[in-house]
Design a protein around this motif. Structure first.
Motif, PDB file in Angstrom:
ATOM      1  N   TYR A   2     -43.089   3.435  71.121  1.00 21.79           N
ATOM      2  CA  TYR A   2     -43.078   3.366  72.586  1.00 21.79           C
ATOM      3  C   TYR A   2     -42.272   4.511  73.176  1.00 21.79           C
ATOM      4  N   ARG A   3     -41.157   4.820  72.581  1.00 23.06           N
ATOM      5  CA  ARG A   3     -40.308   5.889  73.108  1.00 23.06           C
ATOM      6  C   ARG A   3     -40.985   7.248  72.997  1.00 23.06           C
ATOM      7  N   GLN A  42     -43.716  -6.677  69.525  1.00 28.05           N
ATOM      8  CA  GLN A  42     -42.928  -6.187  70.660  1.00 28.05           C
ATOM      9  C   GLN A  42     -41.457  -6.011  70.286  1.00 28.05           C
ATOM     10  N   GLU A  43     -40.928  -6.907  69.465  1.00 26.75           N
ATOM     11  CA  GLU A  43     -39.512  -6.881  69.117  1.00 26.75           C
ATOM     12  C   GLU A  43     -39.210  -6.043  67.880  1.00 26.75           C
ATOM     13  N   ALA A  79     -43.649  -0.041  82.079  1.00 26.55           N
ATOM     14  CA  ALA A  79     -42.605   0.985  82.108  1.00 26.55           C
ATOM     15  C   ALA A  79     -41.300   0.477  81.513  1.00 26.55           C
ATOM     16  N   LYS A  80     -41.235  -0.811  81.196  1.00 27.89           N
ATOM     17  CA  LYS A  80     -40.033  -1.392  80.590  1.00 27.89           C
ATOM     18  C   LYS A  80     -40.307  -1.670  79.115  1.00 27.89           C
ATOM     19  N   GLU A  81     -39.483  -1.100  78.258  1.00 30.09           N
ATOM     20  CA  GLU A  81     -39.727  -1.182  76.822  1.00 30.09           C
ATOM     21  C   GLU A  81     -39.854  -2.619  76.330  1.00 30.09           C
TER      22      GLU A  81
END
Length: 218
Positions: A119-120, A110-111, A146-148
């Motif tokens: 993701y973008r 995730q990081e 919806a939040k990166e």
């Protein structure tokens, strides 16, 4: 280990085989690379192709229990398989130490810059239909795809709630299908961007191009 690649040095995970008789290896016909991993090259494209083929006809478990569960079982089996491939990806990327919990590896992905870049590329309701989910033990705190900085946690939480808590609300089929679309599209882009030659493996295996899936509302 540190690996020299052209003019740059990168850090990589190395796996060491301890005994010839352990494991269940596939026969190699050339040097092994991650594009030959059977979960990445065979299981994933089949799961991805089966996701989002049809819009859900309904989301009501109360008035049509059989029809609901026929759909629910289908999307849930796709999703659990997809999440197992995600877990495998995290082991390949970060190693499989027993001291490292699954969520540590998920957090590491995730990081990572690779997650952010992929993701973008898929963000937007067509390729990443937004979901909001909470741990059933802490419903006051929710996560959103919806939040990166929350997306991977949100998708994984869907799996945790459904698998371990036995939820079956009137809206779970749509929740799981949306999660399938978003997570599978992310993994498609991530694997394609980080494993050289994987796209050709997919096309040779499926005998057709593979691309992002769109969410079809019922």
């Amino acid at each position: 280990v540190k690996v020299s690649l052209l003019d740059q040095e990168i850090v990589a995970t190395a796996f060491v085989a301890k005994k010839m008789a352990r494991g269940n290896p596939e026969r190699l016909h050339g040097p092994w690379t991650s594009k030959g991993d059977p979960l990445f090259s065979k299981a994933f494209p089949l799961v991805h192709e089966g996701i989002g083929m049809k819009a859900l006809r309904f989301t009501d478990a109360e008035h049509d229990a059989r029809g609901y569960w026929e759909q629910m079982n289908s999307v849930l089996s796709q999703y659990l398989r997809l999440v197992s491939i995600l877990e495998h990806l995290c082991v390949v990327k970060f190693g499989g130490s027993k001291s490292q919990e699954v969520m540590q590896r998920i957090r590491g992905l995730q990081e990572s810059q690779g997650f952010q870049d992929s993701y973008r590329e898929i963000n937007g309701e067509k390729f990443n239909p937004p979901i909001r989910v909470a741990d059933s033990r802490d419903v006051a705190t929710s996560l959103s795809s919806a939040k990166e900085h929350q997306a991977l946690f949100a998708w994984y939480q869907v799996r945790s709630n459904l698998q371990h808590r036995g939820k079956a609300s009137l809206f779970d089929a749509e929740l799981v299908q949306k999660s399938c679309i978003g997570l599978s599209n992310f993994m498609l882009h991530y694997l394609r961007s980080n494993i050289p030659g994987i796209n050709e493996e997919w096309e040779n295996f499926l005998q057709k191009p593979i691309d992002l899936k769109e969410f079809k509302a019922g």
